[in-house]
Design an enzyme around this catalytic site. Structure first.
Site, PDB file in Angstrom:
ATOM      1  N   LYS A 167       1.220   4.195  -2.910  1.00 32.10           N
ATOM      2  CA  LYS A 167       0.948   5.624  -2.719  1.00 32.10           C
ATOM      3  C   LYS A 167       2.206   6.462  -3.000  1.00 32.10           C
ATOM      4  O   LYS A 167       2.110   7.623  -3.388  1.00 32.10           O
ATOM      5  CB  LYS A 167       0.418   5.878  -1.303  1.00 32.10           C
ATOM      6  CG  LYS A 167      -0.960   5.250  -1.043  1.00 32.10           C
ATOM      7  CD  LYS A 167      -2.049   5.825  -1.955  1.00 32.10           C
ATOM      8  CE  LYS A 167      -3.408   5.247  -1.648  1.00 32.10           C
ATOM      9  NZ  LYS A 167      -4.477   5.788  -2.493  1.00 32.10           N
TER      10      LYS A 167
ATOM     11  N   TYR B   7       0.848  -1.197   0.000  1.00 35.11           N
ATOM     12  CA  TYR B   7       0.000   0.000   0.000  1.00 35.11           C
ATOM     13  C   TYR B   7       0.883   1.247   0.000  1.00 35.11           C
ATOM     14  O   TYR B   7       0.697   2.177  -0.791  1.00 35.11           O
ATOM     15  CB  TYR B   7      -0.908  -0.014   1.231  1.00 35.11           C
ATOM     16  CG  TYR B   7      -1.800   1.207   1.343  1.00 35.11           C
ATOM     17  CD1 TYR B   7      -2.933   1.344   0.549  1.00 35.11           C
ATOM     18  CD2 TYR B   7      -1.506   2.240   2.245  1.00 35.11           C
ATOM     19  CE1 TYR B   7      -3.754   2.468   0.637  1.00 35.11           C
ATOM     20  CE2 TYR B   7      -2.323   3.361   2.347  1.00 35.11           C
ATOM     21  CZ  TYR B   7      -3.440   3.471   1.540  1.00 35.11           C
ATOM     22  OH  TYR B   7      -4.249   4.582   1.639  1.00 35.11           O
TER      23      TYR B   7
HETATM   24  N1  LIG Z   1      -9.674   6.822   4.861  1.00 32.08           N
HETATM   25  C1  LIG Z   1      -8.423   7.114   5.133  1.00 32.08           C
HETATM   26  O1  LIG Z   1      -8.003   7.219   6.297  1.00 32.08           O
HETATM   27  C2  LIG Z   1      -7.450   7.336   3.998  1.00 32.08           C
HETATM   28  C3  LIG Z   1      -6.154   7.783   4.305  1.00 32.08           C
HETATM   29  C4  LIG Z   1      -5.256   8.003   3.263  1.00 32.08           C
HETATM   30  C5  LIG Z   1      -5.647   7.801   1.956  1.00 32.08           C
HETATM   31  N2  LIG Z   1      -6.905   7.366   1.693  1.00 32.08           N
HETATM   32  C6  LIG Z   1      -7.270   7.103   0.296  1.00 32.08           C
HETATM   33  O2  LIG Z   1      -8.534   7.675  -0.009  1.00 32.08           O
HETATM   34  C7  LIG Z   1      -9.190   6.884  -0.993  1.00 32.08           C
HETATM   35  C8  LIG Z   1     -10.610   6.594  -0.557  1.00 32.08           C
HETATM   36  O3  LIG Z   1     -10.574   5.871   0.660  1.00 32.08           O
HETATM   37  P1  LIG Z   1     -11.857   5.706   1.610  1.00 32.08           P
HETATM   38  O4  LIG Z   1     -11.327   5.570   2.979  1.00 32.08           O
HETATM   39  O5  LIG Z   1     -12.849   6.741   1.312  1.00 32.08           O
HETATM   40  O6  LIG Z   1     -12.395   4.271   1.125  1.00 32.08           O
HETATM   41  P2  LIG Z   1     -13.787   3.567   1.442  1.00 32.08           P
HETATM   42  O7  LIG Z   1     -14.617   4.360   2.380  1.00 32.08           O
HETATM   43  O8  LIG Z   1     -13.462   2.158   1.791  1.00 32.08           O
HETATM   44  O9  LIG Z   1     -14.538   3.596   0.009  1.00 32.08           O
HETATM   45  C9  LIG Z   1     -14.031   2.870  -1.052  1.00 32.08           C
HETATM   46  C10 LIG Z   1     -14.876   3.117  -2.294  1.00 32.08           C
HETATM   47  O10 LIG Z   1     -14.263   2.440  -3.379  1.00 32.08           O
HETATM   48  C11 LIG Z   1     -15.147   1.455  -3.927  1.00 32.08           C
HETATM   49  N3  LIG Z   1     -14.314   0.297  -4.221  1.00 32.08           N
HETATM   50  C12 LIG Z   1     -13.598  -0.444  -3.347  1.00 32.08           C
HETATM   51  N4  LIG Z   1     -12.960  -1.430  -3.998  1.00 32.08           N
HETATM   52  C13 LIG Z   1     -13.281  -1.300  -5.297  1.00 32.08           C
HETATM   53  C14 LIG Z   1     -12.934  -2.024  -6.461  1.00 32.08           C
HETATM   54  N5  LIG Z   1     -12.147  -3.104  -6.398  1.00 32.08           N
HETATM   55  N6  LIG Z   1     -13.429  -1.635  -7.653  1.00 32.08           N
HETATM   56  C15 LIG Z   1     -14.271  -0.572  -7.728  1.00 32.08           C
HETATM   57  N7  LIG Z   1     -14.621   0.164  -6.663  1.00 32.08           N
HETATM   58  C16 LIG Z   1     -14.138  -0.208  -5.463  1.00 32.08           C
HETATM   59  C17 LIG Z   1     -16.186   1.222  -2.827  1.00 32.08           C
HETATM   60  O11 LIG Z   1     -17.462   0.870  -3.348  1.00 32.08           O
HETATM   61  P3  LIG Z   1     -17.908  -0.646  -3.635  1.00 32.08           P
HETATM   62  O12 LIG Z   1     -17.531  -1.427  -2.418  1.00 32.08           O
HETATM   63  O13 LIG Z   1     -19.357  -0.583  -3.913  1.00 32.08           O
HETATM   64  O14 LIG Z   1     -17.110  -1.034  -4.839  1.00 32.08           O
HETATM   65  C18 LIG Z   1     -16.279   2.595  -2.205  1.00 32.08           C
HETATM   66  O15 LIG Z   1     -17.128   3.412  -2.975  1.00 32.08           O
HETATM   67  C19 LIG Z   1      -8.318   5.643  -1.202  1.00 32.08           C
HETATM   68  O16 LIG Z   1      -7.507   5.810  -2.337  1.00 32.08           O
HETATM   69  C20 LIG Z   1      -7.441   5.616   0.029  1.00 32.08           C
HETATM   70  O17 LIG Z   1      -6.208   4.972  -0.184  1.00 32.08           O
HETATM   71  C21 LIG Z   1      -7.814   7.128   2.677  1.00 32.08           C
END
Ligand SMILES: NC(=O)c1ccc[n+]([C@@H]2O[C@H](COP(=O)([O-])OP(=O)(O)OC[C@H]3O[C@@H](n4cnc5c(N)ncnc54)[C@H](OP(=O)(O)O)[C@@H]3O)[C@@H](O)[C@H]2O)c1
Length: 335
Positions: free
Chosen positions: A215, A211
């Site tokens: 990134k 991961y």
């Molecule tokens: N949250 C944090 O603390 C954090 C920190 C640093 C960076 N980020 C980055 O921010 C971004 C969003 O993270 P988040 O925390 O908002 O994630 P999240 O709440 O888990 O949401 C993930 C989204 O992606 C979709 N998804 C997951 N796997 C998929 C796949 N294989 N194909 C198509 N769609 C998929 C999910 O919908 P479905 O399940 O319906 O497909 C959902 O809409 C990511 O790139 C993550 O690395 C997050």
């Protein structure tokens, strides 16, 4: 007499050396203070680029991957509230259809959606997306979809499936989506590409190595294509994110360092074009506490120190995750 002369000469040298070190020290401190003041200016005072530049209210479309939950869903709602039309992409058709309908009804905009699993990396899906997007005026791409290790895991013990899905979703999806939309952005000399980066890409994170590496790729690639595309009128921004409350982070309660998706995305959209706490080009850390953390990592202590901090944190998280797994296994045996 000679001795006194030598003594005077020596103390002159010492004083000069002290003065040089003093000047160097003061310069270093002054640069750090200035960079912190710039951070405060960026985060609290400087306005970002207005989304009208990217077609908000004028028929422009924003494409958002991973748009049905967490940060991606919040981008969909906030961009729709600014009168952008929205293309939603993630796996679950029912969620996509429901969110699309809600956005259209609430904000009087147009939406389209496409259900696909980015982990599969299927050419047919990307071709279908290309067909869906080519007649639209796509002005904004949010490369948001991402996946992580299920828990902190030593690299040699990680499954090939998880390694492959992280590479496919976090790296290949961003590149392939960008390749689809960039030609039409170039022809219009206008576009915004936001990549969801992570502090794990800023400081290598032991036990989340794939991961973290994905990134870091996103960070480096964003800077490279950011420089390539800037003269063509396209703005690329890697958004350096610390924790945000979401399903992926497995954090349910917000705190000063861990915002809900709503204020987090508000901070991103209000600050397009500024860097906040980030000192790398084509990168932003707009949320105030993340900005300060980013500044501290860039300006205080060595990178080795921060890697060791990550090692300690992830070792602790892994221990707790393994204990939880053991408890769950014991409970399921009892049933
Ligand atoms: N949250 C944090 O603390 C954090 C920190 C640093 C960076 N980020 C980055 O921010 C971004 C969003 O993270 P988040 O925390 O908002 O994630 P999240 O709440 O888990 O949401 C993930 C989204 O992606 C979709 N998804 C997951 N796997 C998929 C796949 N294989 N194909 C198509 N769609 C998929 C999910 O919908 P479905 O399940 O319906 O497909 C959902 O809409 C990511 O790139 C993550 O690395 C997050």
């Amino acid at each position: 007499m000679d001795n006194i002369h030598q003594f005077v000469q020596k103390s002159d040298v010492n004083a000069a050396a002290l003065a040089i070190f003093g000047i160097i020290g003061a310069t270093v401190v002054a640069f750090k203070v200035l960079s912190f003041l710039k951070l405060l200016f960026d985060v609290f005072l400087r306005p970002g680029i207005n989304l009208k530049k990217y077609g908000a209210g004028r028929g422009g479309w924003a494409v958002i991957t991973g748009a049905t939950d967490g940060i991606g869903k919040e981008f969909a709602f906030q961009l729709a509230s600014k009168k952008m039309n929205i293309v939603l992409v993630s796996r679950t058709e029912s969620k996509l259809a429901a969110i699309g309908a809600e956005l259209e009804q609430k904000y009087n905009i147009e939406t389209k959606h496409y259900a696909m699993d980015f982990a599969k990396g299927a050419d047919s899906d990307y071709q279908a997306l290309q067909q869906l997007l080519s007649p639209l005026e796509v002005t904004v791409l949010i490369n948001n979809v991402g996946t992580n290790h299920e828990m902190p895991t030593p690299f040699e013990q990680e499954t090939d499936t998880i390694i492959k899905s992280i590479v496919e979703i976090n790296i290949n999806a961003a590149m392939r989506m960008t390749k689809i939309v960039v030609p039409q952005m170039v022809s219009r000399k206008n576009g915004l590409i936001i990549n969801l980066g992570s502090f794990a890409g800023l400081v290598p994170t032991p036990f989340l190595s794939v991961y973290s590496g994905s990134k870091a790729f996103l960070s480096s690639w964003s800077q490279a294509i950011g420089a390539e595309l800037a003269p063509k009128g396209i703005h690329v921004q890697n958004v350096n994110t610390y924790f945000v409350v979401s399903a992926m982070s497995k954090i349910r309660r917000a705190s000063m360092l861990i915002p809900m998706p709503k204020p987090y995305v508000q901070s991103v959209l209000a600050k397009i074009g500024t860097s906040g706490g980030a000192s790398t080009p084509y990168t932003m850390t707009p949320y105030y506490s993340h900005a300060i953390a980013n500044w501290a990592i860039d300006h205080l202590f060595s990178r080795g120190f921060w890697v060791q901090q990550n090692y300690n944190i992830q070792t602790d998280i892994r221990k707790r995750a393994l204990r939880k797994k053991e408890r769950e296994a014991a409970n399921s045996k009892k049933l």
